[in-house]
Design a protein around this motif. Sequence first.
Motif, short mmCIF file in Angstrom:
data_model
loop_
_atom_site.label_atom_id
_atom_site.label_comp_id
_atom_site.label_asym_id
_atom_site.label_seq_id
_atom_site.Cartn_x
_atom_site.Cartn_y
_atom_site.Cartn_z
N UNK A 11 0.83 -1.21 0.00
CA UNK A 11 0.00 0.00 0.00
C UNK A 11 0.86 1.26 0.00
N UNK A 12 1.92 1.25 0.81
CA UNK A 12 2.78 2.44 0.93
C UNK A 12 3.73 2.58 -0.26
N UNK A 13 3.87 1.49 -1.03
CA UNK A 13 4.73 1.49 -2.20
C UNK A 13 6.19 1.76 -1.83
N UNK A 32 -1.16 8.32 3.83
CA UNK A 32 -2.07 9.46 3.92
C UNK A 32 -3.46 8.88 4.12
N UNK A 33 -4.47 9.69 4.08
CA UNK A 33 -5.82 9.19 4.37
C UNK A 33 -6.27 8.16 3.35
N UNK A 34 -5.96 8.36 2.08
CA UNK A 34 -6.38 7.41 1.05
C UNK A 34 -5.65 6.09 1.22
N UNK A 35 -4.35 6.14 1.45
CA UNK A 35 -3.57 4.90 1.63
C UNK A 35 -3.98 4.19 2.92
N UNK A 36 -4.39 4.95 3.92
CA UNK A 36 -4.86 4.32 5.16
C UNK A 36 -6.12 3.51 4.88
N UNK A 38 -6.94 2.23 1.98
CA UNK A 38 -6.49 1.07 1.20
C UNK A 38 -5.94 -0.02 2.12
N UNK A 39 -5.17 0.39 3.13
CA UNK A 39 -4.59 -0.57 4.07
C UNK A 39 -5.69 -1.24 4.90
N UNK A 40 -6.68 -0.47 5.33
CA UNK A 40 -7.81 -1.04 6.09
C UNK A 40 -8.53 -2.10 5.25
N UNK A 41 -8.77 -1.78 3.98
CA UNK A 41 -9.45 -2.73 3.08
C UNK A 41 -8.58 -3.98 2.89
N UNK A 42 -7.28 -3.79 2.69
CA UNK A 42 -6.37 -4.93 2.49
C UNK A 42 -6.35 -5.82 3.73
#
Length: 77
Positions: A11-13, A32-36, A38-42
């Motif tokens: 997610x953080x690439x 950031x908020x969007x990647x957070x 994405x991480x929650x979904x993952x």
Amino acid sequence: SEEVLQLLASVAETDEVRTNLDLPLYDYQVLDSIKTVELIVAIEEKFGLKVSPAEFERESWATPRKVIADIQRRLHV
């Protein structure tokens, strides 16, 4: 913990999250908020673990070490 780091690195690439467990994820804008989100979904997909954005605290995910600890705590409740 390795699985959490894999998700976080994806997610953080960046693989820096694997080598520096105390990396300040938000201070260094690794997350950031969007990647957070994405991480929650993952995490939900990988572990079947629901992490509600309402109960999410940025401080509890401030570093890779804290993310691992929080996920482990949630899985063993």
